[in-house]
Every structure is written in structure tokens, then in C-alpha cells.
Write an enzyme that holds these catalytic residues in place. Structure first.
Site, PDB file in Angstrom:
ATOM      1  N   MET A 289     -17.701  54.079  -2.019  1.00 20.22           N
ATOM      2  CA  MET A 289     -19.072  53.993  -2.512  1.00 20.22           C
ATOM      3  C   MET A 289     -20.016  54.674  -1.534  1.00 20.22           C
ATOM      4  SD  MET A 289     -19.142  50.014  -3.708  1.00 20.22           S
ATOM      5  CE  MET A 289     -18.082  49.473  -2.360  1.00 20.22           C
TER       6      MET A 289
ATOM      7  N   ILE B  58     -14.672  46.470   2.066  1.00 20.17           N
ATOM      8  CA  ILE B  58     -14.596  47.096   3.386  1.00 20.17           C
ATOM      9  C   ILE B  58     -15.950  47.700   3.745  1.00 20.17           C
ATOM     10  CG2 ILE B  58     -13.433  48.848   4.795  1.00 20.17           C
ATOM     11  CD1 ILE B  58     -11.067  48.609   2.825  1.00 20.17           C
TER      12      ILE B  58
ATOM     13  N   GLY C  59     -23.290  51.481   1.775  1.00 18.02           N
ATOM     14  CA  GLY C  59     -22.168  52.400   1.969  1.00 18.02           C
ATOM     15  C   GLY C  59     -20.877  51.704   2.349  1.00 18.02           C
ATOM     16  N   SER C  60     -19.822  51.845   1.546  1.00 19.48           N
ATOM     17  CA  SER C  60     -18.646  51.030   1.788  1.00 19.48           C
ATOM     18  C   SER C  60     -17.467  51.465   0.915  1.00 19.48           C
ATOM     19  CB  SER C  60     -18.994  49.559   1.518  1.00 19.48           C
ATOM     20  OG  SER C  60     -19.759  49.460   0.330  1.00 19.48           O
ATOM     21  N   ARG C  61     -16.477  50.565   0.772  1.00 18.33           N
ATOM     22  CA  ARG C  61     -15.228  50.884   0.080  1.00 18.33           C
ATOM     23  C   ARG C  61     -14.602  49.592  -0.442  1.00 18.33           C
ATOM     24  NH1 ARG C  61     -10.614  54.612   2.509  1.00 18.33           N
ATOM     25  NH2 ARG C  61      -8.716  53.681   1.668  1.00 18.33           N
TER      26      ARG C  61
END
Length: 215
Positions: free
Chosen positions: A95, A153, A183-185
Site C-alpha cells: 500500500m 506490516i 504506507g504499509s503492506r
């Protein structure tokens, strides 16, 4: 398909940020004028789009594993699920700051365990972020006994993972269960016989995109 989504269109996690920026922009506008307040209004628009949390169509096929987040597919392949210590099909969604950042359950199931791990804040697009970054794993079991793991994450900019479920809770597909700020995953680990329906580079949408079909 269900359209029920009992949450505001602007995620509650963003209300303090948005309210504070709008107040600051308004005060600057009143006392110094638009030329000085314009950057704050632009920032308010960015915060507004970041914390949007739109309603989505939710496929009800019990074999379909839904995408838990908006973003882009960066991993599809065999890997070891580090939370269950076994081989699995791993699918990862990256993301960026322009994606919706709420996380939604990919399946109907019962939460067996929630594991939080502190860590670094590497670029979430890197595969090593799965094991080195701050992360929060949800281990769930479906009614037929199938076990899956989905992991929030933190990324390069993200500094806060929020998870609203715990062991013993029942999650419905498409149900909102968490949020990651800036901002991430999200990684998801599935049984090896699951059939992926996405490829690296695909753009995906939470709850609407089918990531895989269970065997």
C-alpha cells in the site's frame, strides 16, 4: 454480494488528524489569509483522501479468499508461514500513501491468535519487510478447519499498526479489523493447494478483489 459496511466513509482513525489540520488552516486563514493557509488546506485534502474508507462489494463464495487491503501485488508464491512454521502460498499487497489503509478480513473465520512483533520500518515493498518490520499477525481458522494467516506490516513511513480483533473473535469476510497509518503492506499465507487469482503487479481492492480460491 453484500453492501453492508457499518463504518463512516472517513475512517475514525483520521478524525483527530483531519480536525486538527482544518482548525489550524481555518485560524491561519482568518488571521493571515489564504496565501498562508493554502498549504494547510492542501494537507487537509491529503489527510482526507488517506483516511477515506469506502463501502465495497463483498463476494460471498466460501472458497474465495478476498484481498485484505487496497494496493499492488508484490509477492505470489511458495513461502514459509513464520507464524505456523509450515509451507504456504504467500500473497503480499503493498500500500502506498494514496491507497485506502483500512484492513478487512479475507474470509469468514474464528481468530485463533493475534501476534504483535516490534521491528524496523523498511520500505514495505521489500520482501524482507515481512520478517524485519513492525508487524501484527492474525491467525484464523475457517469452519471447515482451513487455517490462514494475514499480517499487517508497517512501512517506511508507517509508525502505527492498529488491530481491533483478538483470539476467540469471529470475523466475517469484508469486516474491518485494522488500520495502518501512512504506507504499509499486508501478507497473507494460505494452504499450498489454494489457487492464486492475482499476479505480481496487479492493482487490487480490499474486499472486492479475489486473491485466491481454496482447494
Amino acid at each position: 454480494m453484500s453492501k453492508v459496511y457499518p463504518h463512516p466513509l472517513i475512517a475514525r482513525e483520521g478524525w483527530p488528524f483531519l480536525g486538527g489540520i482544518i482548525l489550524a488552516a481555518s485560524l491561519v486563514d482568518i488571521y493571515a489569509g489564504l496565501s498562508w493557509s493554502a498549504p494547510l488546506w492542501i494537507l487537509a485534502l491529503f489527510v482526507l483522501q488517506f483516511f477515506r474508507d469506502p463501502q465495497r462489494e463483498i463476494p460471498q463464495d466460501p472458497k474465495a479468499v478476498l484481498c485484505p487491503a487496497d494496493g499492488r501485488i508484490v509477492v505470489v508464491g511458495k513461502a514459509v508461514d513464520p507464524y505456523r512454521n509450515r509451507e504456504a502460498l504467500k500473497i503480499s499487497v503493498f500500500m502506498n500513501v494514496f491507497n485506502v489503509h483500512s484492513q478487512r478480513s479475507p474470509v469468514d473465520g474464528v481468530v485463533e491468535k493475534v501476534e504483535y512483533h516490534g521491528g524496523s520500518f523498511l520500505n514495505a515493498a521489500l520482501d524482507k519487510a515481512s520478517l524485519e518490520n513492525e508487524r501484527n499477525a492474525v491467525l484464523a481458522k475457517l469452519a471447515d478447519g482451513t487455517e490462514i494467516t494475514f499480517v499487517q506490516i508497517a512501512g517506511l513511513v508507517a509508525r502505527r499498526i492498529l488491530c481491533y480483533t483478538k483470539a476467540g473473535d469471529t470475523l466475517a469476510r469484508g469486516q474491518r479489523y485494522g488500520f495502518i497509518r501512512f504506507g504499509s503492506r499486508v501478507d497473507i499465507y494460505l494452504p499450498l493447494d489454494a489457487r492464486p487469482k492475482v499476479a505480481i503487479g496487479d492493482k487490487v481492492r480490499a474486499s472486492e478483489t479475489i486473491l485466491a480460491e481454496l482447494g
